[in-house]
Design an enzyme around this catalytic site. Structure first.
Site, PDB file in Angstrom:
ATOM      1  N   ASP A  21       0.851  -1.196   0.000  1.00  0.00           N
ATOM      2  CA  ASP A  21       0.000   0.000   0.000  1.00  0.00           C
ATOM      3  C   ASP A  21       0.888   1.248   0.000  1.00  0.00           C
ATOM      4  OD1 ASP A  21       0.883  -0.471   2.651  1.00  0.00           O
ATOM      5  OD2 ASP A  21      -0.728   0.738   3.465  1.00  0.00           O
ATOM      6  N   GLU A  45       1.984 -10.216   0.433  1.00  0.00           N
ATOM      7  CA  GLU A  45       2.322  -8.792   0.368  1.00  0.00           C
ATOM      8  C   GLU A  45       3.816  -8.649   0.668  1.00  0.00           C
ATOM      9  OE1 GLU A  45      -0.422  -6.176   2.416  1.00  0.00           O
ATOM     10  OE2 GLU A  45       0.686  -4.377   1.829  1.00  0.00           O
ATOM     11  N   HIS A  93       1.666  -8.870  -3.606  1.00  0.00           N
ATOM     12  CA  HIS A  93       0.666  -7.822  -3.358  1.00  0.00           C
ATOM     13  C   HIS A  93       1.422  -6.516  -3.131  1.00  0.00           C
ATOM     14  CE1 HIS A  93      -3.423  -6.530  -2.155  1.00  0.00           C
ATOM     15  NE2 HIS A  93      -2.778  -5.678  -1.371  1.00  0.00           N
ATOM     16  N   ASP A 122       0.854 -17.549  -4.324  1.00  0.00           N
ATOM     17  CA  ASP A 122       1.514 -16.488  -5.098  1.00  0.00           C
ATOM     18  C   ASP A 122       0.486 -15.835  -6.003  1.00  0.00           C
ATOM     19  OD1 ASP A 122       3.229 -14.800  -6.405  1.00  0.00           O
ATOM     20  OD2 ASP A 122       4.008 -16.344  -7.759  1.00  0.00           O
TER      21      ASP A 122
END
Ligand code: 9MR
Ligand code: 9MR
Length: 594
Positions: A200, A571, A513, A562
């Site tokens: 993020d 992530e 991620h 994955d």
């Protein structure tokens, strides 16, 4: 979040996943020009896919079959150069596999090899070389550069991963939860630079704490090694080690998170919700600084205290920084004294990462230890409460171990008040505990059931980091070998068969991620990032089911997929990469003089 439903669809998807793994293993066997029976991925030999330094302990994990010997085949040949006996078989509860160990520690000839066992496909190739971890260490550090906020990544540094600048963060709003007399709600402040936390785009002080500390410790412990490294970042060649230049990018951001009016530190700089699958420059929602908290103040104080002493040697390059960092640390410490129990929970309109640590005794001890080491003032030693502060493996919410790590490193320069015997005992007892796990484990990796949590690969690296403290203190070579086994674990000697570091190994994560890796249109993810790793929580189960992906297993050590959907196992995060930097660099630095 609900546990995933394991319906027919999920089973079909996992069957598809299994056959995908099969083809990988069959391919690697055929490229070695040997005819071996195809086998499912759990029946493959697991080995560190990067390799070993010549004198290291070298082990592979072999699924149990009737074979009792193994051999080493140099890459491109079909002739064994070494043959050894497999251990007796035993079961690893974390994966449910029955396995044998192939130990070839006494083979030290440099080269590239595969392991061969009758009835199984050959292993992935690996190297034996004195500088075997240099590349993976460089890459794991360069990953921080790739996660920089507020700057364009130029092709000359980032190659195909060049991208426009994202998140200038010069128009950040003070959120209602952070409003104060001097800075009412909606006040615009500037908080540029720093690293994106993970997949993020938000920036969190608590998680920056352990991350930045771990990188600073890598430098404090191995300065000669890092002085030589050349990462090709924008600051390369400026006379400062690249590691310290990279860390400075985040320190500059952290300083902006302190309110100069009272010394308090905002918990995070964030959007209200996670952004979509976008590149940094496309993710433009309003950013806020949110609520000051005690954990943020103490993480900040600890890191600034360490930074003050580390950058004191670079006064000419960063004029005034060392003094500024110490003043900032002391102001944050004062704020925490006056506000000792402001724990953090997300305000109702904020939905991004929480990092809501509710236990602060350990953060007080850690910040006190760093202030003590940097200032030499005994009142800070007393504030550590050393007699009650245990040593445990660190994570973002648990910082006691960092205090002991720093005290042990600086033990020859402490004032007489420091309990030297206690420092040695705390470090050695934890290393002994991990060492015992190492000896008992069927995989010969010190991973406990409770280590398979969100970010389990970072637990592996933090376990290794604490074993390395035991080694540095006492010189017991077995602690180094146990740490080596954990590096082997993340680089391939694990039940999933992946080398978890993108771009390093034969079978590596392709769908982490990580928003830039996902949104950049380039097939290969950005290299040098360690995936979170297997853990049975599967908190993203529903998210994955919606995407038609599913976990191949519920077993703690195999519960990994994955796929982009899997933020709970796939992530990446700065606090997971930092101990990979520490451990790969430490083992390289300690071994290359052998
Ligand atoms: O992308 C987000 C990741 O960075 C976080 O670790 C994770 C857990 O908080 O959440 C991810 O965002 C997901 C959100 O929580 C739920 N909807 C899907 C989002 C992206 O997959
Ligand atoms: O590493 C964090 C893990 O310990 C928590 O269980 C998890 C859920 O709260 O969040 C992890 O941290 C994520 C953070 O909240 C947002 N950025 C991505 C981090 C890694 O997934």
């Amino acid at each position: 979040m609900l546990k995933p439903r394991r319906g027919l669809l999920a089973m079909l998807a996992s069957a598809a996943l299994l056959s995908a793994c099969q083809s990988v293993d069959t391919d690697s066997a055929s490229s070695a020009q040997v005819s071996q029976p195809p086998a499912e991925s759990s029946a493959s030999i697991k080995v560190n896919q990067v390799g070993f330094t010549p004198t290291a302990t070298k082990m592979a994990v072999v699924p149990s079959n009737s074979a009792d010997r193994f051999s080493l085949i140099p890459e491109g040949t079909n002739t064994a150069v070494y043959s050894g006996r497999l251990s007796a078989s035993s079961t690893w509860d974390h994966s449910g596999e029955t396995v044998k160990i192939a130990d070839f520690s006494d083979f030290s000839r440099t080269g590239e090899y595969r392991i061969r066992v009758e009835g199984l496909p050959d292993s992935h190739p690996f190297s034996i070389a004195p500088d075997v971890y240099v590349d993976v260490n460089d890459a794991s550090l360069k990953a921080f550069y790739f996660n920089r906020a507020s700057t364009e990544l130029l092709e000359e540094h980032a190659g195909i991963y060049a991208r426009p600048a994202g998140h200038p963060d010069d128009q950040v709003k003070v959120h209602s939860s952070a409003a104060s007399r001097h800075r009412p709600e909606g006040t615009i402040i500037s908080g540029p630079k720093g690293w994106y936390d993970a997949g993020d785009y938000n920036k969190y002080i608590v998680n920056s704490g352990i991350t930045t500390y771990t990188l600073l410790a890598a430098y404090e412990h191995f300065p000669e090694y890092y002085a030589e490294r050349e990462l090709n970042i924008p600051e390369s060649g400026n006379g400062v080690p690249d590691l310290l230049d990279e860390i400075m990018w985040n320190l500059e951001w952290m300083l902006t998170m302190q309110d100069p009016n009272d010394g308090g530190v905002y918990h995070k700089l964030t959007t209200k919700r996670f952004e979509g699958r976008l590149m940094p420059h496309e993710a433009t929602n309003q950013r806020y600084v949110v609520k000051k908290g005690t954990a943020a103040a103490l993480n900040f104080a600890a890191v600034m205290a360490v930074a003050s002493r580390v950058y004191a040697d670079y006064e000419e390059d960063f004029p005034g920084f060392s003094t500024q960092a110490l003043e900032a640390a002391e102001a944050a410490w004062q704020w925490a004294q006056a506000n000792p129990d402001v724990t953090y929970r997300n305000p109702e309109d904020i939905h991004t990462g929480q990092y809501g640590d509710q236990t602060l005794f350990d953060e007080f001890g850690w910040a006190a230890a760093e202030l003590y080491i940097t200032t030499g003032q005994d009142r800070y030693y007393e504030a550590i409460m050393a007699d009650e502060l245990a040593n445990v493996v660190p994570n973002w919410a648990e910082s006691r171990g960092l205090a002991w790590m720093s005290l042990a490193h600086h033990r020859d320069n402490l004032t007489p008040i420091a309990d030297q015997r206690l420092i040695a005992k705390r470090i050695d007892e934890l290393a002994q505990e991990l060492h015992a796990e190492w000896q008992e484990s069927a995989y010969r990796v010190p991973m406990r059931r409770s280590d398979f949590v969100w970010g389990s690969n970072a637990v592996a690296m933090n376990n290794a980091m604490m074993l390395l403290q035991g080694y540095r203190l006492k010189g017991d070579g077995e602690y180094l070998e146990a740490a080596q086994s954990l590096l082997d674990y993340v680089l391939g000697r694990n039940a999933t068969g992946y080398s978890f570091v993108t771009g390093h190994g034969s079978k590596t994560p392709m769908h982490i991620h990580h928003r830039p890796s996902d949104a950049d249109g380039i097939e290969e993810p950005i290299p040098g990032f360690i995936a979170g790793g297997p853990q049975p929580g599967q908190q993203d189960g529903e998210n994955c089911e919606e995407d038609g992906a599913s976990y191949p297993s519920d077993k703690p050590a195999k519960s990994y997929v994955d796929h982009w959907c899997s933020y709970a196992s796939n992530e990446i995060a700065i606090n997971w990469n930092a101990p990979l930097v520490y451990v790969s660099g430490a083992i390289q630095a300690l071994r290359q003089t052998d």
